[in-house]
Motif scaffolding. Sequence first.
Motif, mmCIF file in Angstrom:
data_model
loop_
_atom_site.group_PDB
_atom_site.id
_atom_site.type_symbol
_atom_site.label_atom_id
_atom_site.label_comp_id
_atom_site.label_asym_id
_atom_site.label_seq_id
_atom_site.Cartn_x
_atom_site.Cartn_y
_atom_site.Cartn_z
ATOM 1 N N ASP A 1 0.813 -1.214 0.000
ATOM 2 C CA ASP A 1 0.000 0.000 0.000
ATOM 3 C C ASP A 1 0.849 1.269 0.000
ATOM 4 O O ASP A 1 0.336 2.354 -0.225
ATOM 5 C CB ASP A 1 -0.928 0.016 1.217
ATOM 6 N N THR A 2 2.138 1.142 0.242
ATOM 7 C CA THR A 2 3.000 2.319 0.251
ATOM 8 C C THR A 2 3.268 2.862 -1.145
ATOM 9 O O THR A 2 3.683 4.002 -1.288
ATOM 10 C CB THR A 2 4.347 1.992 0.927
ATOM 11 N N ILE A 3 3.037 2.047 -2.168
ATOM 12 C CA ILE A 3 3.186 2.524 -3.544
ATOM 13 C C ILE A 3 1.917 3.302 -3.902
ATOM 14 O O ILE A 3 0.819 2.736 -3.895
ATOM 15 C CB ILE A 3 3.399 1.344 -4.520
ATOM 16 N N PRO A 4 2.037 4.586 -4.213
ATOM 17 C CA PRO A 4 0.848 5.399 -4.496
ATOM 18 C C PRO A 4 0.016 4.812 -5.637
ATOM 19 O O PRO A 4 0.538 4.379 -6.652
ATOM 20 C CB PRO A 4 1.416 6.763 -4.888
ATOM 21 N N LEU A 5 -1.268 4.796 -5.443
ATOM 22 C CA LEU A 5 -2.293 4.324 -6.381
ATOM 23 C C LEU A 5 -2.210 2.826 -6.673
ATOM 24 O O LEU A 5 -3.209 2.141 -6.620
ATOM 25 C CB LEU A 5 -2.275 5.118 -7.682
ATOM 26 N N LEU A 6 -1.049 2.307 -6.992
ATOM 27 C CA LEU A 6 -0.938 0.877 -7.289
ATOM 28 C C LEU A 6 -1.191 0.029 -6.047
ATOM 29 O O LEU A 6 -1.704 -1.082 -6.151
ATOM 30 C CB LEU A 6 0.446 0.552 -7.854
ATOM 31 N N GLY A 7 -0.837 0.560 -4.878
ATOM 32 C CA GLY A 7 -1.049 -0.178 -3.636
ATOM 33 C C GLY A 7 -2.515 -0.399 -3.328
ATOM 34 O O GLY A 7 -2.897 -1.415 -2.755
#
Length: 123
Positions: free
Chosen positions: A51-57
């Motif tokens: 979830d720390t990856i913006p949008l992809l998380g």
Amino acid sequence: MARLLGFLKLFRKDLLIMLMAMRHPGTPKAIKGMMVAALIYLLSPVDFIPDTIPLLGLLDDAVILPAAVCGLLQLLPYRVRQDSEERAWQLERRLPYLLLGASLVVFLWVLLLIWALYSLIFK
């Protein structure tokens, strides 16, 4: 935007049907288990894409739960699905009143908490 709102409204109905099916005695235990597993995955901090990856998380959470609900609805026995749809329709009619009541309870609890903190600090 209208298509997105339509999808969310459709998914809300499917989610209500699935929740009603989970309470139905005729629902196979395997389907109940798979739905619980999908909800646990949604709430779990462990994801395929962090979830720390913006949008992809958030993308894997936004795809897995709707896919699981739609797939599990197809696996429901006909009678269970029919009963669950009827109960979900009845609940959906009362949903605005239930949300209003829940909001009122939360608001009153917050007021009580503020009053208690105020009483402890200033008296």
